[in-house]
Design an enzyme around this catalytic site. Structure first.
Site, PDB file in Angstrom:
ATOM      1  N   ASP A 175       0.814  -1.221   0.000  1.00 52.89           N
ATOM      2  CA  ASP A 175       0.000   0.000   0.000  1.00 52.89           C
ATOM      3  C   ASP A 175       0.846   1.268   0.000  1.00 52.89           C
ATOM      4  OD1 ASP A 175      -2.413  -1.186  -0.214  1.00 52.89           O
ATOM      5  OD2 ASP A 175      -3.175  -0.636   1.755  1.00 52.89           O
ATOM      6  N   ASP A 200     -12.198  37.738 -34.314  1.00 55.33           N
ATOM      7  CA  ASP A 200     -11.773  36.344 -34.314  1.00 55.33           C
ATOM      8  C   ASP A 200     -12.629  35.478 -33.396  1.00 55.33           C
ATOM      9  OD1 ASP A 200      -9.798  36.927 -36.073  1.00 55.33           O
ATOM     10  OD2 ASP A 200      -8.182  36.975 -34.587  1.00 55.33           O
ATOM     11  N   GLY A 227      -6.755  22.102 -34.012  1.00 51.78           N
ATOM     12  CA  GLY A 227      -7.558  21.169 -34.795  1.00 51.78           C
ATOM     13  C   GLY A 227      -7.893  21.737 -36.153  1.00 51.78           C
ATOM     14  N   LEU A 228      -8.161  23.053 -36.223  1.00 51.48           N
ATOM     15  CA  LEU A 228      -8.426  23.692 -37.501  1.00 51.48           C
ATOM     16  C   LEU A 228      -7.199  23.615 -38.398  1.00 51.48           C
ATOM     17  CD1 LEU A 228     -10.137  25.435 -39.393  1.00 51.48           C
ATOM     18  CD2 LEU A 228      -9.317  27.460 -38.151  1.00 51.48           C
TER      19      LEU A 228
END
Length: 519
Positions: free
Chosen positions: A36, A285, A420-421
């Site tokens: 543990d 933006d 991602g873009l």
């Protein structure tokens, strides 16, 4: 008990270790079997601490169960006192040792050590880590916080004296607690308020004895400090803050609340707002972010705060909100009602994955569990809450609270969408000679040989529900749609198909749906 590959929280003795490790001159004697001691790795490998936690394990073995394990605990407690000379000692059992019912607290008290010994009864099979941390902090505060010398609940502030507060909640292994504390401390000092004690972070038992000397308490993390703050309020009449300063709006509300409790003017501090998030939210933006569908899951403190920031400051739409902290289910349900979504209260990551898959959000804000879930589903993700991994304990200054914390939130939430873009655009123009892997380098290097394309196995249909299937060519065409509207395109197409009793979505169905919704 449910067995799981992943868990959002450890057993309650891990929470007790977080309190003990955060403090100084405190030692934790843990009645535990060999094996543990794994908990040490959480602090030395994930949090990257330069010293191990102040914990002594009895580490009894199977052969010891036929003997006197109680004597093992008393020997360990006595040796820990003689070696470390702490100002106070915590004594408890791990989840495994709880089964043998040795009463570690009572055994340690029987030693009559010349320091406070605080027994911890943490039911490992009914409660979990955050509750263990909260209960441990409450027990320590209750044992050590002393009334004033004249017996009054707390000292009265002299006329003209600076107001005094305590900062409660930051622990070891806490999500950005170190940096949150620095940011909040700066704001409190700017208001002209004196800080009496910060606890449990770097506090000693003698520091906790001074807690009643403050005029009020600032609760930074309800999961850790709310119970102790409520006791201090009942015992010494100290009010405490309710607002968590995550996001620009909440930070302004927090400053106003603290100023009100302290009886000072908040306007000079509020007029010096230093966050770029509001500026970006008003910029051209920011229209790229408007209406993004976001799923939020984590501890209650960060999940509720994230929902407010997402909707009020970034223009996102919250489509899912949940927590693994069942003790704060009411707060999550109240917040979910505000956003008109179904609350998710669970500590089963498979339920979370099913909900994310069902909702198909465009961004996930969650824990390291949701990071893995989002990666499998191809959805951008930002971590906002524990449980977290080593990358969520950066060496740089990276708070979640305060105005600087709002800047950090903006970066960590928006960048996954932006990157991602970029990846989508690279994929869109991959066949253009300017972007091909074998294109000539602008630096004049020889072109690289075109890579060998792997053989792909074509699957004829992809089943996405019990009613609908997607033809392989339609599924491939769907991947060409930018990721930030792909989920909406899929949902619209499936709705279009259901309304027309179409069970197989083909390329023609996809184009028909596009034309229908484009009118």
């Amino acid at each position: 008990m449910q067995l799981s590959v992943w868990t959002y929280e450890g057993p309650p003795h891990i929470g007790a270790m977080r309190i003990a490790t955060a403090m100084r001159d405190v030692h934790y004697v843990l009645h535990a079997p060999q094996g543990d001691t794994y908990a040490d790795l959480l602090f030395t490998m994930i949090e990257r601490r330069d010293r191990r936690p102040p914990v002594t394990y009895t580490t009894f073995q199977a052969r010891d169960l036929g003997g006197d394990t109680a004597d093992l605990l008393q020997s360990a407690a006595r040796a820990a006192y003689e070696r470390f000379q702490p100002q106070a000692m915590l004594v408890g059992a791990s989840c495994t040792a709880e089964l043998i019912q040795d009463d570690p607290g009572g055994l340690a008290l029987a030693l009559r050590l010349p320091i406070p010994v605080i027994p911890l009864e943490l039911p490992a099979y009914q409660r979990k880590e955050n509750w263990g941390a909260s209960e441990t902090f409450y027990r320590i505060v209750r044992a050590l916080a002393a009334p004033s010398a004249d017996g009054s609940p707390r000292r009265e502030r002299e006329a003209g004296a600076r107001p005094v507060c305590n900062l409660l909640g930051p622990t070891a292994l806490g999500f950005r607690h170190r940096d949150d504390l620095a940011e909040v401390t700066r704001q409190v000092v700017e208001l002209g308020i004196e800080i009496n004690v910060v606890a449990p972070w770097n506090a000693t038992p003698s520091d906790l004895a001074r807690l009643p000397q403050a005029d009020f308490n600032i609760v930074l993390y309800s999961e850790i400090a709310l119970t102790a703050a409520q006791w201090l309020h009942r015992q010494f009449g100290q009010p405490f803050t309710r607002t968590i300063p995550i996001g620009v709006g909440a930070t302004r509300d927090f400053i106003a609340e603290v100023a009100s409790l302290a009886g000072v003017d908040a306007e000079p501090v509020l007029s010096r707002t230093e966050s770029r998030l509001p500026w970006y939210s008003r910029s051209v933006d920011s229209t790229y972010l408007t209406g993004k569908r976001v799923f939020i899951f984590g501890d209650a403190t960060h999940a509720v705060a994230a929902a407010r920031v997402a909707t009020q400051e970034l223009g996102f739409e919250v489509v899912g909100l949940g927590t693994y902290a069942r003790e704060f289910a009411r707060e999550i349900r109240e917040a979910a009602a505000i956003y008109g979504v179904e609350p998710l209260i669970t500590d089963d990551y498979l339920e979370v994955e099913a909900r994310v898959s069902e909702l198909r959000p465009e961004l996930v804000l969650g824990t390291q569990m949701e990071r893995h879930i989002a990666k499998r589903l191809g959805i951008p993700c930002a971590v906002i809450s524990a449980p977290c991994h080593v990358q969520d304990f950066p060496a740089r200054y990276s708070p979640q609270m305060g105005f600087e914390g709002a800047n950090v939130l903006f970066d960590t939430w928006v960048h996954p969408l932006m990157m991602g873009l970029e990846e989508h655009l690279l994929g869109m123009f991959r066949e253009d000679h300017e972007f091909a892997d074998h294109a000539p380098s602008h630096l004049g290097a020889a072109p690289a040989a075109p890579p060998q394309q792997p053989q792909l196995r074509v699957v004829e249909t992809t089943v996405t529900s019990t009613e609908l299937a997607w033809a392989s060519d339609a599924e491939r065409e769907l991947t060409k749609i930018p990721f930030f509207v792909r989920g909406k395109a899929r949902r619209n197409t499936e709705r279009f198909a259901r309304e027309r009793n179409v069970n197989l979505i083909t390329l023609e169905t996809l184009y028909d749906a596009k034309a229908h919704f484009g009118r």
